[in-house]
Scaffold this active site. Sequence first.
Site, mmCIF file in Angstrom:
data_model
loop_
_atom_site.group_PDB
_atom_site.id
_atom_site.type_symbol
_atom_site.label_atom_id
_atom_site.label_comp_id
_atom_site.label_asym_id
_atom_site.label_seq_id
_atom_site.Cartn_x
_atom_site.Cartn_y
_atom_site.Cartn_z
ATOM 1 N N LYS A 55 0.838 -1.205 0.000
ATOM 2 C CA LYS A 55 0.000 0.000 0.000
ATOM 3 C C LYS A 55 0.872 1.253 0.000
ATOM 4 O O LYS A 55 1.924 1.295 0.656
ATOM 5 C CB LYS A 55 -0.909 -0.030 1.231
ATOM 6 C CG LYS A 55 -2.006 1.031 1.260
ATOM 7 C CD LYS A 55 -2.902 0.811 2.464
ATOM 8 C CE LYS A 55 -4.022 1.835 2.545
ATOM 9 N NZ LYS A 55 -4.898 1.591 3.717
ATOM 10 N N SER A 130 -9.730 1.565 2.816
ATOM 11 C CA SER A 130 -8.876 2.369 1.950
ATOM 12 C C SER A 130 -7.807 1.554 1.212
ATOM 13 O O SER A 130 -7.170 2.059 0.296
ATOM 14 C CB SER A 130 -8.203 3.460 2.789
ATOM 15 O OG SER A 130 -7.327 2.890 3.766
ATOM 16 N N SER A 154 -9.988 -0.871 6.864
ATOM 17 C CA SER A 154 -9.386 -0.628 5.548
ATOM 18 C C SER A 154 -8.721 -1.832 4.901
ATOM 19 O O SER A 154 -8.400 -1.795 3.717
ATOM 20 C CB SER A 154 -8.377 0.521 5.642
ATOM 21 O OG SER A 154 -9.046 1.736 5.847
#
Length: 431
Positions: A55, A130, A154
């Site tokens: 990420k 996210s 997330s």
Amino acid sequence: MITDRVSDYLEKIEKSDVNAFIDVNSEKVLKEAEELEKNDYLKNKPLYGKIVAVKSNINVKGYKISCASKTLEKYTGTYDATVVKKLRLQGALIVGMTNMDEFASGSSGETSYFGPTKNPAAMDRIPGGSSSGSAAAVAADLCDMAIGSDTGGSIRNPASHCGIVGFKPSYGVVSRQGLCDLAMSFDQIGPLTKNAEDALVLTNAIKGIDRSDSTSLETPKFEKKDISNYKVGVVKEFMDVTDEKIRNEIEKGIEVFKDMGCKIVDLSYKYIDLALPTYYLINYVEFFSATRKYDGRRYGEFIEEACGEEVLRRILIGKHISEQEFSGKYYKKALQARKAMKKEMLGLFNSADLIVGPTVPKLPHKLGEDLSPMEMYAYDVLTVPTNICGICSGVVRCGNIQGVPVGLQIQGAPLEDEKVLSAMIEFEKNY
């Protein structure tokens, strides 16, 4: 050959229209693959030759660490985060940095400065966020596994929407050194994988104490356990707030635990209505504090001038709440509510080894659909209690509704990660 596998994945990434990646350095990863093939020491490591996506809010040296924001569009990582160092020591290769909601502020994968991520399992719908790109990269088979971060769901939210496995470890199990923080009392790094066995392997690889993160803990290696005699709790309020079609799929999943010999226990959690206000009030204040370093002087641009609408909303609300005359009215009350929520949650584990239920209360909406902030935040109502209470939680696929995946959430008490991971593995085998 590892280099052949890397080349295959790079070709897939190049052809993909999912928009899962922000930065991929083909030359760098191919060179690292060649070096890895010559490294006899790493050949017996659990992650040898595994191709991992990371990420874009976790530092990897030589890659753009943008947090999917114009604010950090030109920032390149100067060091490896602790989890990335651990991945490399286990023989893994980093293929690139994944797309995400800007500064991890979102649940849809749509707020990225680099454009929305698509859901490989349902291309017209959001992938969740996210950690949208990490989940989508795994679901689209653009890597072997991925790393994400989970502040209020997330990792678990996109894992559910994309039909993969996600695991949020207990607070402190994995070092956050090198993570661009959203809300440090909630944040935790964890794996997104194609199956639960890989989630266990990847969690073992990245966990452990780190002198650079004072919240990190040393834990024994997580092993698979027999769960056949477990008491599995089902919280009435978690089911009540969930759409009927999703609830029906989750009830089928609960039957699987029954068939495995587990005893199903009915539970009640009276603070479900406090989950979102408590989480977001604390999140706003911690996020406002975290973003003060993006002042446009040391690196990047001044965040208030460069960020998107949702990030700016959170900054301004956090600033407002943080002002002295308001802190007692909002923030301190949220901290009191958090304490009560945690006490209530931990009490549930006196009656059950695990809690199972839905991950999100509704199906992912269509890409580009206009939702109010409160409608968007509602996706998080079943995932934020995990972060508020510092417990562990994983998601495994549990059916689908007209092709759209549904994820079963399995929660465990603090540092009972081994139980949750074992239950995820056994559920997957028996579903």
